[in-house]
Enzyme design. Sequence first.
Site, PDB file in Angstrom:
ATOM      1  N   ASP A  57     -11.780   6.766   3.804  1.00 50.09           N
ATOM      2  CA  ASP A  57     -11.134   6.681   4.896  1.00 50.09           C
ATOM      3  C   ASP A  57     -10.568   5.305   4.741  1.00 50.09           C
ATOM      4  OD1 ASP A  57      -8.882   7.519   6.086  1.00 50.09           O
ATOM      5  OD2 ASP A  57     -10.267   7.468   8.109  1.00 50.09           O
ATOM      6  N   GLU A  73      -9.348   3.813   1.948  1.00 41.09           N
ATOM      7  CA  GLU A  73      -8.918   4.075   0.788  1.00 41.09           C
ATOM      8  C   GLU A  73      -7.481   2.742   0.406  1.00 41.09           C
ATOM      9  OE1 GLU A  73      -5.973   5.155   2.584  1.00 41.09           O
ATOM     10  OE2 GLU A  73      -7.634   5.429   3.529  1.00 41.09           O
ATOM     11  N   LYS A  77     -10.136  13.039   8.733  1.00 39.04           N
ATOM     12  CA  LYS A  77      -9.494  11.648   9.981  1.00 39.04           C
ATOM     13  C   LYS A  77      -9.454  13.476  10.790  1.00 39.04           C
ATOM     14  CE  LYS A  77      -6.653   8.604   8.157  1.00 39.04           C
ATOM     15  NZ  LYS A  77      -6.905   7.823   8.829  1.00 39.04           N
ATOM     16  N   LYS A  93       0.986  -1.191  -0.257  1.00 40.75           N
ATOM     17  CA  LYS A  93      -0.077   0.353   0.171  1.00 40.75           C
ATOM     18  C   LYS A  93       0.842   1.074   0.092  1.00 40.75           C
ATOM     19  CE  LYS A  93      -2.923   2.409   2.781  1.00 40.75           C
ATOM     20  NZ  LYS A  93      -3.974   2.902   4.106  1.00 40.75           N
ATOM     21  N   ARG A 147      -7.872  -0.498   1.068  1.00 35.50           N
ATOM     22  CA  ARG A 147      -7.967  -1.235   0.267  1.00 35.50           C
ATOM     23  C   ARG A 147      -8.507  -1.156  -1.032  1.00 35.50           C
ATOM     24  NH1 ARG A 147     -12.214  -2.027   5.734  1.00 35.50           N
ATOM     25  NH2 ARG A 147     -10.393  -1.001   5.789  1.00 35.50           N
ATOM     26  N   ASP A 149      -2.693  10.249   3.447  1.00 35.64           N
ATOM     27  CA  ASP A 149      -4.142  10.307   4.490  1.00 35.64           C
ATOM     28  C   ASP A 149      -4.856  11.392   5.074  1.00 35.64           C
ATOM     29  OD1 ASP A 149      -6.098   8.794   3.939  1.00 35.64           O
ATOM     30  OD2 ASP A 149      -5.754   6.961   5.548  1.00 35.64           O
ATOM     31  N   ASP A 155       1.258   6.309   5.614  1.00 32.06           N
ATOM     32  CA  ASP A 155       1.006   5.271   5.378  1.00 32.06           C
ATOM     33  C   ASP A 155       1.032   4.675   4.389  1.00 32.06           C
ATOM     34  OD1 ASP A 155      -2.073   3.834   5.885  1.00 32.06           O
ATOM     35  OD2 ASP A 155      -2.339   5.808   4.812  1.00 32.06           O
TER      36      ASP A 155
END
Length: 491
Positions: free
Chosen positions: A339, A341, A269, A257, A343, A262, A280
């Site tokens: 959030d 995202e 968030k 990933k 996956r 993010d 991230d």
Amino acid sequence: MLAIRLTAGADRLDTLVLPVRSGDATAGSEAPAELLATGAGLPAEALEEAAELLPATRLTGRSGETRAHLRPGRTPARLLLLGVGDGGEKDWRTAGAGLARAAADETQITFALPADVPAGAVGALVEGLLLASYRFRMTDAGKAPALAEVDLLLADPEAYRDAVETAETVARTTRLARDLTNTPSSVKNPQWFADQVAAAAADLPDLHLRVRGPEELAAEGFGGILAVGAGSASGPRLVELEWRPADARTHVVLVGKGITFDTGGISIKPVPAMKLMRKDMAGAAAVVAATLGAAALRLPVRITTLAPLAENMVSGSAFRPGDVVRHYGGLTSETTNSDAEGRLVLADALAYAERELRPDLLIDLATLTGANAVALGKRMGALYSENEQLAADLLAAIDGAGEAAWRMPLPADYVEHLGSDLADLHSSPAVGGGSVTAALYLREFTGDLRDRWLHIDMSAPSWSDGDDAELARGATGWGVRGLLRWLATLD
């Protein structure tokens, strides 16, 4: 990076490090620590003095524990007694880390090692030294460690050279993953990350790199990557890096990933949860660094690494909660939480790997959920796989490398939560077990590789809040060491 020199002669003895082993447990809890005999000629006076001092130091021999003794006007001018525990690789790694910190103000030190020390222990010692001495700063202000060189005094240096060179490669690539992850997102966007991979790959032969930009991603149908990156002025990328030695018999695809920042998107968030979101993309950093390490070590296994990269931002073009995303290969996802995202980009990469690359094994690493930390704490990744042998092999490699993971379930009765009235799948069902349901969602994109797929949710162990053994404050580079150890077992 700290220089490691293997030598049979003690030609520099300003600071001499001597190993101390834990006392024999069978003798009781108060058993005294023991100074280990070394395999090279050293000043007898210094060794006698160290042995006389040892009881007064109250050293237990616990790995990484140190005591210093000054000897002005004599050689060596300083003795440093270092606990090496019971002598396993983990203890030697921790000892190396303790030594790096205890000797940080020195310029050069000499460590006299036992004559019968295993090669694996010396490799672990070097890893600890190199990883604990890591620092990441974007300023020249502040004091950096002065230690520049460590001489390892051994009776037969050549017998350890391969182990040390391997450890240096493992540490160097782990430090690269840390650098990539620590870099602020004001610098780090998808194109920057792709450029760093290109620069690192250019130094190694037989590596092949392809970087897809937004137009190629759209033409080929990578809808998840495009959706997540739609709100950013920095367009998404898909890095595909391949190591393909002629003698390889096993093909592994590694997926990581790569969300370079993010915000949570429209499902934004809170500030405390957002401030470290430069990390991230730690999964992408880990798989890229492991591939570079495998190429440097010339491991006889074919590796294709996929790093789907995007910046999840808030803007008028950002994807919305309730949107339906069409992934590579045609499956669709209802996205009620922007959030969740990571996956979405991983789904594209997994589907591409299954349909186009057809590997023997498919592994993905991702800073995927906060539920990972809730379940397992800060130091342990959550591992998911239906393949018993693959799970056992990865867990053993991760543990041997000094990292930690725990195998988690993929319960069949949770699959119903992935159902959607609008799409093939719901990407973030509002039920408990967030790390588990995320893994089950990813499994839907592995197709015929379902029984040869393994997923690790490594959000928690990707970051350390302080110095801890071989970890330095900040990004840990988690996954690089475990992957390299596992890849070295394949043929």
